[in-house]
Scaffold this motif. Structure first.
Motif, mmCIF file in Angstrom:
data_model
loop_
_atom_site.group_PDB
_atom_site.id
_atom_site.type_symbol
_atom_site.label_atom_id
_atom_site.label_comp_id
_atom_site.label_asym_id
_atom_site.label_seq_id
_atom_site.Cartn_x
_atom_site.Cartn_y
_atom_site.Cartn_z
ATOM 1 N N VAL A 169 -31.813 -70.148 -60.135
ATOM 2 C CA VAL A 169 -31.119 -71.389 -59.789
ATOM 3 C C VAL A 169 -31.755 -72.502 -60.613
ATOM 4 N N TYR A 170 -30.918 -73.204 -61.389
ATOM 5 C CA TYR A 170 -31.448 -74.257 -62.255
ATOM 6 C C TYR A 170 -30.480 -75.437 -62.266
ATOM 7 N N SER A 171 -31.021 -76.631 -62.351
ATOM 8 C CA SER A 171 -30.184 -77.834 -62.432
ATOM 9 C C SER A 171 -30.813 -78.832 -63.392
ATOM 10 N N TYR A 172 -29.949 -79.548 -64.104
ATOM 11 C CA TYR A 172 -30.395 -80.603 -65.018
ATOM 12 C C TYR A 172 -29.331 -81.682 -65.032
ATOM 13 N N ARG A 173 -29.684 -82.828 -64.501
ATOM 14 C CA ARG A 173 -28.757 -83.945 -64.389
ATOM 15 C C ARG A 173 -27.501 -83.515 -63.639
ATOM 16 N N VAL A 174 -26.327 -83.536 -64.288
ATOM 17 C CA VAL A 174 -25.079 -83.219 -63.574
ATOM 18 C C VAL A 174 -24.703 -81.742 -63.709
ATOM 19 N N PHE A 175 -25.548 -80.933 -64.384
ATOM 20 C CA PHE A 175 -25.241 -79.521 -64.575
ATOM 21 C C PHE A 175 -26.118 -78.653 -63.674
ATOM 22 N N SER A 176 -25.564 -77.556 -63.192
ATOM 23 C CA SER A 176 -26.346 -76.604 -62.411
ATOM 24 C C SER A 176 -25.901 -75.181 -62.737
ATOM 25 N N LEU A 177 -26.843 -74.274 -62.678
ATOM 26 C CA LEU A 177 -26.601 -72.862 -62.960
ATOM 27 C C LEU A 177 -27.117 -72.042 -61.790
ATOM 28 N N GLN A 184 -28.574 -51.486 -57.909
ATOM 29 C CA GLN A 184 -28.692 -50.731 -56.661
ATOM 30 C C GLN A 184 -28.513 -49.226 -56.906
ATOM 31 N N PRO A 185 -29.583 -48.513 -57.276
ATOM 32 C CA PRO A 185 -29.481 -47.066 -57.459
ATOM 33 C C PRO A 185 -29.582 -46.312 -56.134
ATOM 34 N N ASN A 186 -28.965 -45.155 -56.098
ATOM 35 C CA ASN A 186 -29.099 -44.231 -54.982
ATOM 36 C C ASN A 186 -30.512 -43.645 -55.022
ATOM 37 N N LEU A 187 -31.227 -43.688 -53.905
ATOM 38 C CA LEU A 187 -32.605 -43.193 -53.892
ATOM 39 C C LEU A 187 -32.683 -41.698 -54.153
ATOM 40 N N ALA A 188 -31.618 -40.951 -53.830
ATOM 41 C CA ALA A 188 -31.620 -39.500 -54.027
ATOM 42 C C ALA A 188 -31.135 -39.101 -55.418
ATOM 43 N N ASN A 189 -30.482 -40.043 -56.140
ATOM 44 C CA ASN A 189 -29.930 -39.726 -57.456
ATOM 45 C C ASN A 189 -29.745 -41.025 -58.230
ATOM 46 N N THR A 190 -30.681 -41.344 -59.112
ATOM 47 C CA THR A 190 -30.649 -42.633 -59.810
ATOM 48 C C THR A 190 -29.484 -42.749 -60.789
ATOM 49 N N ALA A 191 -28.833 -41.618 -61.140
ATOM 50 C CA ALA A 191 -27.656 -41.684 -62.003
ATOM 51 C C ALA A 191 -26.462 -42.275 -61.254
ATOM 52 N N ASP A 192 -26.555 -42.303 -59.943
ATOM 53 C CA ASP A 192 -25.534 -42.922 -59.087
ATOM 54 C C ASP A 192 -26.028 -44.323 -58.746
ATOM 55 N N TYR A 193 -25.408 -45.336 -59.332
ATOM 56 C CA TYR A 193 -25.900 -46.695 -59.120
ATOM 57 C C TYR A 193 -24.758 -47.694 -59.174
ATOM 58 N N ARG A 194 -25.068 -48.907 -58.725
ATOM 59 C CA ARG A 194 -24.124 -50.021 -58.763
ATOM 60 C C ARG A 194 -24.847 -51.227 -59.350
ATOM 61 N N ALA A 195 -24.157 -51.975 -60.206
ATOM 62 C CA ALA A 195 -24.733 -53.180 -60.810
ATOM 63 C C ALA A 195 -23.737 -54.325 -60.681
ATOM 64 N N THR A 196 -24.248 -55.506 -60.394
ATOM 65 C CA THR A 196 -23.404 -56.681 -60.197
ATOM 66 C C THR A 196 -24.040 -57.887 -60.867
ATOM 67 N N GLN A 197 -23.212 -58.683 -61.535
ATOM 68 C CA GLN A 197 -23.667 -59.945 -62.132
ATOM 69 C C GLN A 197 -22.712 -61.057 -61.710
ATOM 70 N N LEU A 198 -23.266 -62.102 -61.100
ATOM 71 C CA LEU A 198 -22.471 -63.263 -60.684
ATOM 72 C C LEU A 198 -23.167 -64.518 -61.202
ATOM 73 N N THR A 199 -22.475 -65.260 -62.068
ATOM 74 C CA THR A 199 -23.037 -66.476 -62.649
ATOM 75 C C THR A 199 -22.042 -67.613 -62.508
ATOM 76 N N THR A 200 -22.507 -68.734 -61.975
ATOM 77 C CA THR A 200 -21.664 -69.914 -61.814
ATOM 78 C C THR A 200 -22.320 -71.111 -62.492
ATOM 79 N N LEU A 201 -21.569 -71.773 -63.368
ATOM 80 C CA LEU A 201 -22.011 -72.999 -64.023
ATOM 81 C C LEU A 201 -21.170 -74.145 -63.475
ATOM 82 N N ALA A 202 -21.824 -75.197 -62.982
ATOM 83 C CA ALA A 202 -21.116 -76.302 -62.330
ATOM 84 C C ALA A 202 -21.402 -77.623 -63.027
ATOM 85 N N LEU A 203 -20.362 -78.428 -63.156
ATOM 86 C CA LEU A 203 -20.469 -79.805 -63.643
ATOM 87 C C LEU A 203 -20.189 -80.721 -62.462
ATOM 88 N N ARG A 204 -21.224 -81.402 -61.979
ATOM 89 C CA ARG A 204 -21.094 -82.205 -60.772
ATOM 90 C C ARG A 204 -20.418 -83.531 -61.074
#
Length: 243
Positions: A169-177, A184-204
């Motif tokens: 989480v970062y902010s500078y003047r009127v901008f924020s990120l 998230q890998p399966n503990l029993a099989n690391t080849a079974d996994y899920r990955a998520t990326q969520l990025t929001t850039l805001a102009l206040r």
């Protein structure tokens, strides 16, 4: 006489200190933010996408917080429903200094990935490498979660996962990120996994309103036959928040 002459100033100092002690942070605060976003494209593929997300964070004193988040996404391609997704999460936590300890309870439903219902419960520690009074933060956490997924067609699956999260989480003047990365890998099989990326850039635009651009990417290695393993969305919208 000497001690009597000191008695009045000492009493005044103690009396002045009492309000400061009484004002020890022990209050309950609620912070809310909501976002509406959309995307439309025409040409080879006609696509319309609408999304809304909301979060309410309850803060108690100096050490406890309970964020509640929810999002809904609805999308059509060439006039046909392709994406309809609900996600809800509660992540209560305790923090002291740079140390964090989280719990999580989650629910998900996704037409795109063929998920009728998915439930998650978990807990684990975290550490803030950087944080300041402006709310800027770089933190990593690792939770152990138990997950139950009920797919379209009647099949179901239960797994235990490790959930590693990097939050920036970062902010500078009127901008924020605001960026969250999950692995998230399966503990029993690391080849079974899920990955998520969520990025929001805001102009206040003001203390409460902002224009936002959001990038979302999800990947899941095991899905129903015929369903996509990954999905990418880029949306532009407006956001409202309280302090």
């Amino acid at each position: 006489m000497f001690f009597r002459s000191l008695l009045l100033p000492v009493c005044l100092v103690l009396w002045a200190a009492l309000p400061a002690r009484a004002q020890k942070p022990d209050t309950t605060l609620i912070r809310y933010s909501g976002q509406l976003a959309g995307q439309y494209s025409a040409g080879g593929v006609n696509r319309a996408l609408f999304s809304t997300s909301h979060s309410a964070t309850l803060l108690r004193g100096l050490h406890f917080g309970a964020p509640l988040t929810g999002s809904f996404l609805y999308g059509k391609q060439d006039g046909r429903l392709r994406e309809r997704e609900w996600v809800f999460n509660a992540t209560p936590y305790y923090w002291k200094g740079r140390f964090r300890f989280y719990g999580i309870g989650g629910y998900e439903r996704s037409n795109l990935r063929g998920i009728n219902n998915r439930f998650q419960l978990g807990l684990g520690p975290g550490w803030a490498f950087y944080s300041d009074s402006l709310g800027r933060e770089v933190a990593v956490s690792n939770l152990l979660i138990r997950e139950a997924t009920y797919f379209q067609g009647g099949t179901e699956r239960r797994v235990s996962r490790s959930s590693t999260r990097l939050k920036v989480v970062y902010s500078y003047r009127v901008f924020s990120l605001n960026s969250t990365t999950l692995y998230q890998p399966n503990l029993a099989n690391t080849a079974d996994y899920r990955a998520t990326q969520l990025t929001t850039l805001a102009l206040r635009l003001s203390s409460r309103f902002a224009i936002t651009g959001t990038y979302t990417y999800t990947f899941e290695s095991r899905v129903l036959e015929g369903k996509p393993t990954d999905n990418t969305n880029v949306t532009v919208g407006v956001a409202f928040s309280t302090k």
